[in-house]
Design an enzyme around this catalytic site. Structure first.
Site, mmCIF file in Angstrom:
data_model
loop_
_atom_site.group_PDB
_atom_site.id
_atom_site.type_symbol
_atom_site.label_atom_id
_atom_site.label_comp_id
_atom_site.label_asym_id
_atom_site.label_seq_id
_atom_site.Cartn_x
_atom_site.Cartn_y
_atom_site.Cartn_z
ATOM 1 N N ASP A 33 39.559 46.809 83.244
ATOM 2 C CA ASP A 33 41.236 46.640 82.217
ATOM 3 C C ASP A 33 41.969 45.567 82.093
ATOM 4 O O ASP A 33 42.385 46.074 81.630
ATOM 5 C CB ASP A 33 41.559 47.475 83.626
ATOM 6 C CG ASP A 33 41.578 46.258 85.577
ATOM 7 O OD1 ASP A 33 40.968 45.327 84.626
ATOM 8 O OD2 ASP A 33 42.282 47.023 86.509
ATOM 9 N N ASP A 72 35.670 50.230 84.190
ATOM 10 C CA ASP A 72 36.772 49.896 84.858
ATOM 11 C C ASP A 72 37.544 50.594 85.082
ATOM 12 O O ASP A 72 38.621 51.019 85.048
ATOM 13 C CB ASP A 72 37.282 48.365 84.822
ATOM 14 C CG ASP A 72 37.377 47.569 85.721
ATOM 15 O OD1 ASP A 72 37.232 47.609 86.524
ATOM 16 O OD2 ASP A 72 38.063 46.725 84.952
ATOM 17 N N GLU A 171 35.344 37.097 92.009
ATOM 18 C CA GLU A 171 36.084 36.912 91.085
ATOM 19 C C GLU A 171 37.689 35.368 92.420
ATOM 20 O O GLU A 171 37.780 35.192 93.620
ATOM 21 C CB GLU A 171 37.348 37.657 90.936
ATOM 22 C CG GLU A 171 38.309 36.980 90.239
ATOM 23 C CD GLU A 171 39.212 37.741 88.574
ATOM 24 O OE1 GLU A 171 39.140 39.118 88.668
ATOM 25 O OE2 GLU A 171 39.763 37.157 88.255
HETATM 26 O O1 KIV Z 1 38.643 43.648 84.096
HETATM 27 C C1 KIV Z 1 38.100 42.897 83.377
HETATM 28 O O2 KIV Z 1 37.614 42.408 82.566
HETATM 29 C C2 KIV Z 1 37.302 42.220 85.211
HETATM 30 C C3 KIV Z 1 36.585 40.883 85.078
HETATM 31 C C4 KIV Z 1 35.370 40.474 86.549
HETATM 32 C C5 KIV Z 1 36.277 40.422 83.837
HETATM 33 O O3 KIV Z 1 37.310 43.487 85.928
#
Ligand code: KIV
Length: 253
Positions: A33, A72, A171
């Site tokens: 996302d 995502d 993260e």
């Molecule tokens: O949306 C994204 O880029 C992520 C990261 C873990 C790279 O969730």
């Protein structure tokens, strides 16, 4: 691959970036996302919709023939109920052709992880710094710096893996905590700003190739200045047109 070989992951948002990432041998492509700020010009990931994610995923899955493609789930697509999480995940697979989905959260999302996995969709979890919870966290700050905060993130990682997540993104946490969680769970951890001991690493495509407009976090390593190369090419094209140099004889019928 856990314990045998380090896992490589990158984001991609469209057909050409998916082709490039896939052909470079990267193991996992996340249709992240981060599409919002990197490709759509949004100020954060929060405005991104499931429809926008599915649109991007369709292009990415057309370009990636080898890597595992994970979609995502955006903010609001799984926060209302476990049923909504299942519905959104199934849409992502049916319409976006992704092989798995990712969602942010730990203990509080374990029931959603379990339900989505039970529905037949593999789930990658995401704990530590969770960009979709930026307002709750008071911005983008490294998480798990106190013993108590670190303990809660370990609990989050345990909860989502016990609920069936096949992998967990870690993260923005101290490297030592990344190592501790990697040792504590049976599934691969994929770090982004979580130290070298994670089972794999993920970064945002535009950060890696130098195509990000604005802030690039400290945990990024940029391997190219694609933005600079493209800018120079476009300026040269413009100058050639204005100066009457393009098209030449070879480019004319
Ligand atoms: O949306 C994204 O880029 C992520 C990261 C873990 C790279 O969730």
């Amino acid at each position: 691959m856990k314990g045998k070989t380090r896992i490589t992951a990158l984001t991609a948002y469209d057909y050409p970036t998916a082709r490039l990432v896939d052909e470079s041998g990267i193991d996992l492509i996340l249709v992240g996302d981060s599409l919002g700020p990197t490709a759509l010009g949004y100020p954060s990931t929060l405005p991104v919709t499931l429809d926008e994610m599915i649109h991007a995923a369709r292009a990415v899955t057309r370009g990636a023939t080898r890597a595992l493609v994970v979609g995502d789930l955006p903010f609001g697509a799984y926060h209302e109920s476990v049923e909504q999480a299942v519905r959104s995940s199934i849409r992502f697979v049916k319409e976006g052709d992704v092989a798995a989905v990712k969602l942010e959260g730990g203990v509080e999302r374990a029931a959603a992880v379990r339900a989505v996995v039970d529905a037949g969709v593999p789930v990658m979890a995401h704990v530590g710094l969770r960009p979709q919870a930026m307002h709750q966290m008071g911005g983008f700050r490294v998480q798990g710096k106190t013993d108590e905060a670190a303990r809660r993130i370990v609990e989050d990682a345990r909860a989502v893996t016990e609920a069936g997540a096949f992998s967990v993104v870690l993260e923005g946490i101290p490297a030592a905590l990344g190592a501790e969680i990697t040792a504590a769970v049976d599934v691969p951890t994929i770090g982004i700003g979580a130290g070298a001991e994670c089972d794999g690493q993920i970064l945002v495509f535009t950060d890696v190739v130098g195509l990000t407009f604005g802030h690039v976090p400290r945990f990024v390593r940029s391997y190219a200045d694609v933005g600079g190369v493209v800018r120079a090419a476009l300026e040269a094209y413009r100058e050639d047109v204005v100066g009457g140099e393009f098209p030449g004889e070879a480019e004319s019928y």
